[in-house]
Design a protein around this motif. Structure first.
Motif, PDB file in Angstrom:
ATOM      1  N   UNK A 325      72.258  41.057   5.137  1.00  0.00           N
ATOM      2  CA  UNK A 325      71.310  41.384   6.371  1.00  0.00           C
ATOM      3  C   UNK A 325      71.985  42.604   6.868  1.00  0.00           C
ATOM      4  N   UNK A 326      72.506  43.271   6.687  1.00  0.00           N
ATOM      5  CA  UNK A 326      73.205  44.300   7.633  1.00  0.00           C
ATOM      6  C   UNK A 326      72.491  44.125   9.278  1.00  0.00           C
ATOM      7  N   UNK A 327      73.303  42.739   9.977  1.00  0.00           N
ATOM      8  CA  UNK A 327      73.493  42.853  10.856  1.00  0.00           C
ATOM      9  C   UNK A 327      74.446  41.914  11.119  1.00  0.00           C
ATOM     10  N   UNK A 328      75.426  42.813  12.070  1.00  0.00           N
ATOM     11  CA  UNK A 328      76.116  41.697  12.500  1.00  0.00           C
ATOM     12  C   UNK A 328      76.527  40.713  13.099  1.00  0.00           C
ATOM     13  N   UNK A 330      78.061  39.224  16.002  1.00  0.00           N
ATOM     14  CA  UNK A 330      77.078  39.413  17.290  1.00  0.00           C
ATOM     15  C   UNK A 330      75.778  39.250  17.504  1.00  0.00           C
ATOM     16  N   UNK A 331      75.632  40.998  17.215  1.00  0.00           N
ATOM     17  CA  UNK A 331      74.336  41.424  17.589  1.00  0.00           C
ATOM     18  C   UNK A 331      73.794  39.599  17.048  1.00  0.00           C
ATOM     19  N   UNK A 332      73.602  39.503  15.884  1.00  0.00           N
ATOM     20  CA  UNK A 332      72.675  38.283  15.160  1.00  0.00           C
ATOM     21  C   UNK A 332      72.671  36.897  16.400  1.00  0.00           C
ATOM     22  N   UNK A 333      74.114  36.802  16.696  1.00  0.00           N
ATOM     23  CA  UNK A 333      74.577  35.248  17.743  1.00  0.00           C
ATOM     24  C   UNK A 333      73.500  35.681  18.962  1.00  0.00           C
ATOM     25  N   UNK A 334      73.443  37.102  19.323  1.00  0.00           N
ATOM     26  CA  UNK A 334      72.836  37.082  20.561  1.00  0.00           C
ATOM     27  C   UNK A 334      71.315  37.241  20.632  1.00  0.00           C
ATOM     28  N   UNK A 335      70.674  37.592  19.913  1.00  0.00           N
ATOM     29  CA  UNK A 335      69.626  37.881  19.077  1.00  0.00           C
ATOM     30  C   UNK A 335      69.535  36.069  19.431  1.00  0.00           C
ATOM     31  N   UNK A 336      69.692  35.471  18.283  1.00  0.00           N
ATOM     32  CA  UNK A 336      69.548  33.896  18.446  1.00  0.00           C
ATOM     33  C   UNK A 336      69.696  33.036  20.179  1.00  0.00           C
ATOM     34  N   UNK A 337      70.851  33.958  20.312  1.00  0.00           N
ATOM     35  CA  UNK A 337      70.750  32.905  21.826  1.00  0.00           C
ATOM     36  C   UNK A 337      69.513  33.267  22.446  1.00  0.00           C
ATOM     37  N   UNK A 338      68.503  34.404  22.814  1.00  0.00           N
ATOM     38  CA  UNK A 338      68.150  34.925  23.286  1.00  0.00           C
ATOM     39  C   UNK A 338      66.634  34.167  22.777  1.00  0.00           C
ATOM     40  N   UNK A 339      66.717  34.170  21.486  1.00  0.00           N
ATOM     41  CA  UNK A 339      65.124  32.840  21.241  1.00  0.00           C
ATOM     42  C   UNK A 339      66.105  31.416  21.139  1.00  0.00           C
ATOM     43  N   UNK A 340      66.525  31.166  21.736  1.00  0.00           N
ATOM     44  CA  UNK A 340      66.713  29.369  22.650  1.00  0.00           C
ATOM     45  C   UNK A 340      67.906  28.585  21.324  1.00  0.00           C
ATOM     46  N   UNK A 341      68.186  29.498  20.530  1.00  0.00           N
ATOM     47  CA  UNK A 341      69.060  29.317  19.552  1.00  0.00           C
ATOM     48  C   UNK A 341      70.885  29.614  19.715  1.00  0.00           C
ATOM     49  N   UNK A 342      71.450  28.641  20.403  1.00  0.00           N
ATOM     50  CA  UNK A 342      72.968  28.913  20.685  1.00  0.00           C
ATOM     51  C   UNK A 342      73.540  28.459  19.045  1.00  0.00           C
ATOM     52  N   UNK A 343      73.884  29.721  18.521  1.00  0.00           N
ATOM     53  CA  UNK A 343      75.139  29.872  17.967  1.00  0.00           C
ATOM     54  C   UNK A 343      76.496  30.217  18.238  1.00  0.00           C
ATOM     55  N   UNK A 344      77.335  30.487  17.349  1.00  0.00           N
ATOM     56  CA  UNK A 344      78.930  31.860  18.004  1.00  0.00           C
ATOM     57  C   UNK A 344      79.440  32.401  16.401  1.00  0.00           C
ATOM     58  N   UNK A 345      79.386  33.643  17.234  1.00  0.00           N
ATOM     59  CA  UNK A 345      79.537  34.715  15.821  1.00  0.00           C
ATOM     60  C   UNK A 345      81.187  34.116  15.853  1.00  0.00           C
ATOM     61  N   UNK A 389      66.643  36.510  13.309  1.00  0.00           N
ATOM     62  CA  UNK A 389      67.997  37.458  12.927  1.00  0.00           C
ATOM     63  C   UNK A 389      67.318  38.941  12.135  1.00  0.00           C
ATOM     64  N   UNK A 390      66.019  38.446  11.197  1.00  0.00           N
ATOM     65  CA  UNK A 390      65.152  39.432  11.280  1.00  0.00           C
ATOM     66  C   UNK A 390      64.573  40.614  12.220  1.00  0.00           C
ATOM     67  N   UNK A 391      64.151  39.385  13.597  1.00  0.00           N
ATOM     68  CA  UNK A 391      64.199  40.320  15.212  1.00  0.00           C
ATOM     69  C   UNK A 391      65.409  40.834  15.198  1.00  0.00           C
ATOM     70  N   UNK A 392      66.436  40.478  15.371  1.00  0.00           N
ATOM     71  CA  UNK A 392      67.619  40.909  15.850  1.00  0.00           C
ATOM     72  C   UNK A 392      67.748  42.781  15.060  1.00  0.00           C
ATOM     73  N   UNK A 393      67.132  42.029  13.447  1.00  0.00           N
ATOM     74  CA  UNK A 393      67.789  43.637  12.637  1.00  0.00           C
ATOM     75  C   UNK A 393      66.645  44.573  13.280  1.00  0.00           C
ATOM     76  N   UNK A 394      65.352  44.442  14.087  1.00  0.00           N
ATOM     77  CA  UNK A 394      64.127  44.991  14.222  1.00  0.00           C
ATOM     78  C   UNK A 394      64.178  45.380  16.153  1.00  0.00           C
ATOM     79  N   UNK A 395      65.281  45.063  16.448  1.00  0.00           N
ATOM     80  CA  UNK A 395      65.090  44.500  18.220  1.00  0.00           C
ATOM     81  C   UNK A 395      63.937  44.135  18.935  1.00  0.00           C
ATOM     82  N   UNK A 396      63.209  42.874  17.680  1.00  0.00           N
ATOM     83  CA  UNK A 396      62.211  42.671  18.384  1.00  0.00           C
ATOM     84  C   UNK A 396      61.807  41.891  19.748  1.00  0.00           C
TER      85      UNK A 396
END
Length: 422
Positions: A325-328, A330-345, A389-396
């Motif tokens: 997905x070309x999304x690290x 850590x970037x994905x985990x932090x984006x998911x957290x902002x989306x209210x979905x808590x995971x860990x990288x 994850x898609x939003x993380x890739x686009x900084x949306x």
């Protein structure tokens, strides 16, 4: 959240109380997918906050160094008997403060500094305390590690046997923190017997699944079982060591006085309650639902083109490789957290990236299962993850905010155990 829930705390320290209230709201409104987290019941919360906090109780029931232990002895004995019955073991020690000290007690009981010990490599899904270099267990002992097959992501038991017979470790650990597949305890037992090693099953992640019959038990195969008491077991933050009768004295001596002083009696009480809850039919249903949810979520993620280590899961845990997905991670985990979905990288096997900036994320279903979400909601969860994850890739950030509102809306109909909101 009102002050009526914690009146004394709000009255004494309103600043700290506000942090607790904020955390209660956060846990209520977000989808918690970290596989090592869960919700304890109101009963476990209450037991963990009792006047048992006031007692010092160095020693064991009937053999204390302080007087006034009439009730404390009963609490600890009850927790021990419940652990023995639930897990089918000869002996249980419920005093370790946490999982890492529990594992350190195993080393103290069976090895000397400099001895060879063996465990799964941390990047492959193992735990720091299984002899990994940055841990004290890797500094004080000579750690050798096994891993997984690159093509399958599964433990290579032939390689484990070859390594064990070559190195002849004093202790072999099986289990870890990022293992999405069933552990073959019988295979490990055969290897340990041939190598002359003490076999320890670290089941911290899957203890609740074992108690609920949703994962095979190591009892009867291993010398020692080490586990935390939270995670899938839904107890307080503590630990237990369980073993064959022949090892009981060594284990007890290693815990106290070897590594620690007085036990945390309020935690022991919480453990006793959690073990009682885990013996009920409802817990068996919960444990199987955790696995069913994880499998359904894995299938939904695979259908959306995600790469999962080992191709799926047998337990509560999913390890996702985001390289394609070309999304690290850590970037994905932090984006998911902002989306209210808590995971860990999380690192994935043979990860080319650094541990603090890895390729993967780790996902689990214990918490959402405890809230009552089922297989029917896993497609929605997978969709949110894919969109985030898609939003993380686009900084949306707008897309992440939309997901967060949707998550909160769904969770409002699935109240979290122990968190009644006023």
């Amino acid at each position: 959240m009102s002050a009526s829930r914690h009146p004394a705390l709000f009255a004494t320290d309103p600043e700290l109380a506000s942090f607790v209230a904020a955390e209660e709201n956060l846990q209520a409104e977000t989808l918690r997918l970290i596989p090592s987290e869960n919700y304890v019941s109101a009963a476990v919360l209450e037991a963990s906050g009792t006047v048992l906090q006031n007692k010092y109780s160095e020693g064991y029931p009937g053999r204390r160094y302080y007087e006034g232990q009439q009730n404390i002895d009963k609490v600890e004995a009850l927790a021990v008997e419940r652990a023995k019955g639930l897990f089918g073991v000869d002996h249980a020690n419920v005093q370790p403060y946490s999982g890492s000290p529990a594992n350190l007690a195993v080393y103290l009981a069976f090895a000397e500094p400099g001895d060879t010990v063996m465990g799964m490599a941390l990047p492959m899904g193992g735990h720091l305390t299984h002899g990994w270099g940055v841990s004290a267990t890797g500094s004080w002992f000579r750690g050798v590690q096994y891993g997984v097959r690159p093509e399958t992501g599964l433990i290579d038991y032939d390689a484990v046997r070859e390594l064990a017979l070559t190195e002849r470790p004093k202790i072999i650990f099986c289990g870890g923190t990022a293992l999405p597949r069933t552990i073959d305890f019988a295979a490990f037992a055969s290897i340990a017997e041939e190598a002359g090693s003490v076999l320890v099953a670290d089941v911290a992640h899957i203890a609740g699944l074992i108690a609920g019959g949703a994962h095979p038990s190591p009892a009867g195969h291993v010398d020692v079982i080490s586990t935390t008491t939270h995670k899938t077991l839904r107890g307080p933050r503590g630990a237990m060591l369980m073993c064959r009768e022949e090892h009981a004295k060594a284990i007890d001596k290693a815990v106290f006085p070897g590594l620690q002083g007085g036990p945390h009696n309020q935690t022991t009480a919480g453990i006793a309650v959690a073990l009682h809850e885990a013996a009920q039919p409802a817990f068996t249903a919960y444990a199987h639902a955790v696995v069913a949810n994880a499998k359904a979520l894995a299938e939904a993620l695979l259908a959306r083109g995600f790469d999962l280590v080992s191709g799926g899961t047998d337990n509560h845990l999913i390890l996702m490789d985001l390289t394609s997905r070309d999304v690290p991670g850590k970037v994905a985990a932090k984006a998911l957290d902002r989306a209210g979905i808590v995971v860990n990288y999380n690192t994935v096997p043979f990860d080319p990236r650094k541990p603090f900036d890895p390729s993967g994320i780790r996902i689990g279903t214990p918490s959402l299962t405890s809230r009552g979400l089922g297989v029917g909601q896993m497609g929605q969860v997978a969709e949110w993850i894919a969109r985030a994850v898609e939003a993380a890739a686009k900084s949306d950030e707008a897309a992440l905010a939309t997901i967060r509102a949707e998550v909160a809306s769904l969770l409002s109909t699935y109240p979290a155990p122990g968190l009644p909101l006023s």
